[in-house]
Motif scaffolding. Structure first.
Motif, PDB file in Angstrom:
ATOM      1  N   TYR A  75       5.929  -1.322 -10.480  1.00  0.00           N
ATOM      2  CA  TYR A  75       4.635  -0.842 -10.996  1.00  0.00           C
ATOM      3  C   TYR A  75       4.331   0.550 -10.441  1.00  0.00           C
ATOM      4  O   TYR A  75       3.861   1.429 -11.180  1.00  0.00           O
ATOM      5  N   ILE A  76       4.605   0.759  -9.132  1.00  0.00           N
ATOM      6  CA  ILE A  76       4.393   2.074  -8.532  1.00  0.00           C
ATOM      7  C   ILE A  76       5.231   3.132  -9.247  1.00  0.00           C
ATOM      8  O   ILE A  76       4.757   4.231  -9.560  1.00  0.00           O
ATOM      9  N   LEU A  77       6.486   2.789  -9.517  1.00  0.00           N
ATOM     10  CA  LEU A  77       7.367   3.729 -10.213  1.00  0.00           C
ATOM     11  C   LEU A  77       6.877   4.022 -11.619  1.00  0.00           C
ATOM     12  O   LEU A  77       6.957   5.157 -12.102  1.00  0.00           O
ATOM     13  N   HIS A  78       6.354   3.008 -12.282  1.00  0.00           N
ATOM     14  CA  HIS A  78       5.853   3.179 -13.647  1.00  0.00           C
ATOM     15  C   HIS A  78       4.628   4.099 -13.674  1.00  0.00           C
ATOM     16  O   HIS A  78       4.487   4.930 -14.573  1.00  0.00           O
ATOM     17  N   VAL A  79       3.769   3.960 -12.670  1.00  0.00           N
ATOM     18  CA  VAL A  79       2.516   4.726 -12.641  1.00  0.00           C
ATOM     19  C   VAL A  79       2.726   6.122 -12.063  1.00  0.00           C
ATOM     20  O   VAL A  79       2.257   7.120 -12.622  1.00  0.00           O
ATOM     21  N   THR A  80       3.421   6.201 -10.917  1.00  0.00           N
ATOM     22  CA  THR A  80       3.540   7.483 -10.212  1.00  0.00           C
ATOM     23  C   THR A  80       4.843   8.221 -10.502  1.00  0.00           C
ATOM     24  O   THR A  80       4.925   9.431 -10.267  1.00  0.00           O
ATOM     25  N   ARG A  81       5.862   7.478 -10.948  1.00  0.00           N
ATOM     26  CA  ARG A  81       7.212   8.038 -11.131  1.00  0.00           C
ATOM     27  C   ARG A  81       7.698   8.725  -9.855  1.00  0.00           C
ATOM     28  O   ARG A  81       8.369   9.751  -9.887  1.00  0.00           O
ATOM     29  N   SER A  82       7.357   8.119  -8.717  1.00  0.00           N
ATOM     30  CA  SER A  82       7.665   8.713  -7.426  1.00  0.00           C
ATOM     31  C   SER A  82       8.343   7.692  -6.512  1.00  0.00           C
ATOM     32  O   SER A  82       7.717   6.708  -6.090  1.00  0.00           O
ATOM     33  N   TRP A  83       9.592   7.929  -6.179  1.00  0.00           N
ATOM     34  CA  TRP A  83      10.291   7.075  -5.229  1.00  0.00           C
ATOM     35  C   TRP A  83       9.756   7.231  -3.802  1.00  0.00           C
ATOM     36  O   TRP A  83       9.689   6.243  -3.060  1.00  0.00           O
ATOM     37  N   PRO A  84       9.372   8.453  -3.352  1.00  0.00           N
ATOM     38  CA  PRO A  84       8.811   8.587  -1.997  1.00  0.00           C
ATOM     39  C   PRO A  84       7.604   7.687  -1.739  1.00  0.00           C
ATOM     40  O   PRO A  84       7.432   7.177  -0.627  1.00  0.00           O
ATOM     41  N   VAL A  85       6.774   7.473  -2.745  1.00  0.00           N
ATOM     42  CA  VAL A  85       5.615   6.596  -2.577  1.00  0.00           C
ATOM     43  C   VAL A  85       6.075   5.169  -2.265  1.00  0.00           C
ATOM     44  O   VAL A  85       5.492   4.475  -1.419  1.00  0.00           O
ATOM     45  N   VAL A  86       7.132   4.726  -2.932  1.00  0.00           N
ATOM     46  CA  VAL A  86       7.693   3.396  -2.676  1.00  0.00           C
ATOM     47  C   VAL A  86       8.205   3.294  -1.243  1.00  0.00           C
ATOM     48  O   VAL A  86       7.934   2.319  -0.531  1.00  0.00           O
ATOM     49  N   PHE A  87       8.915   4.320  -0.785  1.00  0.00           N
ATOM     50  CA  PHE A  87       9.488   4.278   0.556  1.00  0.00           C
ATOM     51  C   PHE A  87       8.411   4.281   1.642  1.00  0.00           C
ATOM     52  O   PHE A  87       8.539   3.595   2.659  1.00  0.00           O
ATOM     53  N   ILE A  88       7.353   5.046   1.436  1.00  0.00           N
ATOM     54  CA  ILE A  88       6.247   5.076   2.404  1.00  0.00           C
ATOM     55  C   ILE A  88       5.529   3.732   2.433  1.00  0.00           C
ATOM     56  O   ILE A  88       5.150   3.228   3.494  1.00  0.00           O
ATOM     57  N   PHE A  89       5.368   3.142   1.266  1.00  0.00           N
ATOM     58  CA  PHE A  89       4.756   1.806   1.176  1.00  0.00           C
ATOM     59  C   PHE A  89       5.568   0.785   1.987  1.00  0.00           C
ATOM     60  O   PHE A  89       5.010  -0.011   2.745  1.00  0.00           O
ATOM     61  N   ILE A  90       6.882   0.832   1.885  1.00  0.00           N
ATOM     62  CA  ILE A  90       7.742  -0.086   2.640  1.00  0.00           C
ATOM     63  C   ILE A  90       7.609   0.163   4.140  1.00  0.00           C
ATOM     64  O   ILE A  90       7.549  -0.777   4.944  1.00  0.00           O
ATOM     65  N   ALA A  91       7.564   1.435   4.540  1.00  0.00           N
ATOM     66  CA  ALA A  91       7.471   1.782   5.961  1.00  0.00           C
ATOM     67  C   ALA A  91       6.174   1.268   6.580  1.00  0.00           C
ATOM     68  O   ALA A  91       6.167   0.798   7.733  1.00  0.00           O
ATOM     69  N   ILE A  92       5.075   1.330   5.852  1.00  0.00           N
ATOM     70  CA  ILE A  92       3.789   0.838   6.351  1.00  0.00           C
ATOM     71  C   ILE A  92       3.848  -0.672   6.580  1.00  0.00           C
ATOM     72  O   ILE A  92       3.370  -1.187   7.601  1.00  0.00           O
ATOM     73  N   ILE A  93       4.439  -1.401   5.644  1.00  0.00           N
ATOM     74  CA  ILE A  93       4.586  -2.852   5.791  1.00  0.00           C
ATOM     75  C   ILE A  93       5.456  -3.181   7.000  1.00  0.00           C
ATOM     76  O   ILE A  93       5.171  -4.109   7.769  1.00  0.00           O
ATOM     77  N   ASP A  94       6.527  -2.428   7.193  1.00  0.00           N
ATOM     78  CA  ASP A  94       7.401  -2.628   8.356  1.00  0.00           C
ATOM     79  C   ASP A  94       6.631  -2.447   9.669  1.00  0.00           C
ATOM     80  O   ASP A  94       6.806  -3.222  10.617  1.00  0.00           O
ATOM     81  N   ALA A  95       5.809  -1.404   9.740  1.00  0.00           N
ATOM     82  CA  ALA A  95       5.034  -1.130  10.954  1.00  0.00           C
ATOM     83  C   ALA A  95       4.091  -2.280  11.274  1.00  0.00           C
ATOM     84  O   ALA A  95       3.931  -2.666  12.441  1.00  0.00           O
ATOM     85  N   LEU A  96       3.491  -2.855  10.244  1.00  0.00           N
ATOM     86  CA  LEU A  96       2.600  -3.999  10.434  1.00  0.00           C
ATOM     87  C   LEU A  96       3.353  -5.180  11.033  1.00  0.00           C
ATOM     88  O   LEU A  96       2.895  -5.822  11.989  1.00  0.00           O
ATOM     89  N   GLY A  97       4.533  -5.486  10.492  1.00  0.00           N
ATOM     90  CA  GLY A  97       5.331  -6.596  10.991  1.00  0.00           C
ATOM     91  C   GLY A  97       5.769  -6.390  12.429  1.00  0.00           C
ATOM     92  O   GLY A  97       5.764  -7.332  13.230  1.00  0.00           O
ATOM     93  N   CYS A  98       6.121  -5.162  12.783  1.00  0.00           N
ATOM     94  CA  CYS A  98       6.562  -4.850  14.140  1.00  0.00           C
ATOM     95  C   CYS A  98       5.441  -5.086  15.147  1.00  0.00           C
ATOM     96  O   CYS A  98       5.649  -5.703  16.202  1.00  0.00           O
ATOM     97  N   ILE A  99       4.254  -4.622  14.833  1.00  0.00           N
ATOM     98  CA  ILE A  99       3.106  -4.769  15.738  1.00  0.00           C
ATOM     99  C   ILE A  99       2.774  -6.238  15.961  1.00  0.00           C
ATOM    100  O   ILE A  99       2.565  -6.682  17.098  1.00  0.00           O
ATOM    101  N   ILE A 100       2.732  -7.009  14.889  1.00  0.00           N
ATOM    102  CA  ILE A 100       2.361  -8.430  15.002  1.00  0.00           C
ATOM    103  C   ILE A 100       3.392  -9.203  15.819  1.00  0.00           C
ATOM    104  O   ILE A 100       3.030 -10.028  16.669  1.00  0.00           O
ATOM    105  N   TYR A 101       4.673  -8.930  15.588  1.00  0.00           N
ATOM    106  CA  TYR A 101       5.698  -9.665  16.342  1.00  0.00           C
ATOM    107  C   TYR A 101       5.693  -9.278  17.818  1.00  0.00           C
ATOM    108  O   TYR A 101       5.907 -10.129  18.696  1.00  0.00           O
ATOM    109  N   LEU A 102       5.457  -8.003  18.116  1.00  0.00           N
ATOM    110  CA  LEU A 102       5.380  -7.587  19.503  1.00  0.00           C
ATOM    111  C   LEU A 102       4.209  -8.248  20.229  1.00  0.00           C
ATOM    112  O   LEU A 102       4.295  -8.585  21.417  1.00  0.00           O
ATOM    113  N   LEU A 103       3.100  -8.451  19.535  1.00  0.00           N
ATOM    114  CA  LEU A 103       1.916  -9.033  20.144  1.00  0.00           C
ATOM    115  C   LEU A 103       2.032 -10.540  20.365  1.00  0.00           C
ATOM    116  O   LEU A 103       1.638 -11.065  21.409  1.00  0.00           O
TER     117      LEU A 103
END
Length: 423
Positions: A387-415
């Motif tokens: 859906y992001i690709l369809h709306v924005t036609r931007s792969w960087p937006v997809v990659f940043i979205f994935i990185a944010i989710i990863d950061a959330l998982g890292c913080i929760i597991y460390l805690l």
């Protein structure tokens, strides 16, 4: 699996695999994990070609790619629980037969329904059924390992088996790309499906005893899992959320990486794209295993060890994703993706084996529950990326979205993460 009654516990000890049996099962399960990932990644590999031939849009492709994970979530908990009760090898065989056959007959399904107005939904339904059968594989496998191996050997054995996912993706990237370039997409499905059916027959003939040992039968009537106690424990939820966040990265890239290179670097050979980045996962899995063992021998706890290894995974993925959002050359993109996929090798030695730490007597059930939630990004993340690709036609937006989710998982597991038994 160790049970609450001492007599049954002794019988289970006697039913452990011998050294020769461990070697036989390791090779068999490694082949199965390799083939299950080869068939799983066949659709992402072929989607650019099929979608162009059938005139499917990006959202249509997203529906088909994500539908696999709808089925994948349905069978995780039930298959893990049943495997803990009656034996993981039985569920493993049912699983193998299902995903092998649906892969082999997928071309016929696509051709049969391609002229229908609801062709996308029909193909997605078959893909969902394939996912449901594949969802039974890992819970039944970890349950089988728990039933037949000593507690101290399980995590190491299972982490090595997960390297089969890299081998399977490499098989698709090499053999699948070769068949696609020299023949057609139909041959790819039929070859991988045929190999999987052959492995299923081998599994049935060589590794499944006709008569079960009495320990497996007796334990089935005494098996109980304290669900409420498990669901109240923060370490369990940190494991689940961390697994889901890492899976979001893995599944989105697994599903969309061929399309990314097809759109961004169309001149590049398919076999390079579908093979080279995955070469990093196998050595990283072995390195993560060796590093885990070294940290434990240095006197650190299982909890600290799991957190260190998982943090390496998340930081590697996050940094590489941010670089990937800015790269302009094919070589740079390949290097970034190799680091991201290599990070998954560390995950296989941390959160992926954590159920054996948290619930050594119920690892199949707990892994199934963890993987059910962990598969949610498979359909939400993969579809949302389309859906992001369809709306924005931007792969960087997809990659940043994935990185944010990863950061959330890292913080929760460390805690909240833990390597100690909670049930």
């Amino acid at each position: 699996m160790q049970m609450q009654i001492p007599l049954i516990q002794d019988e289970k000890t006697n039913s452990s695999w011998s050294r020769k049996e461990r070697q036989k099962w390791f090779l068999s399960l490694l082949c199965g994990t390799c083939l299950i990932y080869a068939t799983r990644t066949s659709v992402p590999l072929l989607m650019p070609i099929i979608s162009k031939e059938k005139q499917w849009s990006k959202p249509d492709s997203g529906v088909i790619l994500s539908s696999f994970f709808w089925g994948y979530t349905l069978t995780q908990v039930a298959s893990g629980y049943i495997s803990d009760r009656i034996g993981g090898q039985k569920i493993l065989l049912i699983s193998a037969l299902g995903w092998s056959m649906t892969t082999f007959f997928m071309p016929g399904v696509i051709e049969l329904v391609s002229k229908s107005d609801s062709s996308v939904l029909l193909v997605a339904t078959v893909r969902m059924i394939n996912g449901a059968f594949q969802g039974m594989h890992f819970p039944s496998m970890i349950s089988l390992i728990s039933q037949r191996m000593h507690e101290t050997e399980r995590a190491s054995f299972f982490s090595l088996l997960t390297s089969g996912s890299a081998l399977g993706t490499l098989l698709t990237g090499s053999l699948g790309s070769y068949l696609l370039e020299n023949y057609n997409w139909v041959i790819v499905f039929q070859t991988l499906g045929g190999m999987s059916l052959a492995w299923t027959l081998l599994l049935s003939y060589h590794t499944l005893p006709i008569k079960e040992k009495t320990a497996s039968i007796k334990s089935a009537t005494n098996y109980t899992l304290p669900w409420l106690k498990l669901l109240k424990k923060p370490p369990f939820w940190s494991c689940v959320i961390g697994h889901a966040c890492q899976n979001n990265c893995f599944f989105v890239l697994l599903s969309w990486m061929p399309m990314y290179f097809h759109d961004t670097f169309p001149e590049v050979k398919g076999w390079v794209v579908n093979m080279v980045p995955w070469l990093s996962m196998l050595p990283c899995t072995f390195f993560g295993k060796a590093l885990s063992e070294k940290i434990i021998k240095a006197g650190y706890s299982i909890t600290v060890t799991r957190k260190i290894i998982e943090t390496i995974c998340f930081l590697t993925e996050i940094i590489s994703l941010l670089f990937l959002a800015k790269v302009e050359t094919f070589q740079s993109a390949i290097i970034c993706l190799a680091f991201i996929i290599g990070g998954s090798g560390f995950h296989n030695n941390a959160i992926a084996v954590n159920p054996s730490d948290l619930a050594p007597k119920h690892s199949g059930s707990v892994f199934g529950l963890m993987n059910t939630v962990g598969a949610i990004p498979g359909f939400l993340g993969v579809y949302f990326s389309g859906y992001i690709l369809h709306v924005t036609r931007s792969w960087p937006v997809v990659f940043i979205f994935i990185a944010i989710i990863d950061a959330l998982g890292c913080i929760i597991y460390l805690l909240f993460g833990s390597g100690q038994a909670i049930i």
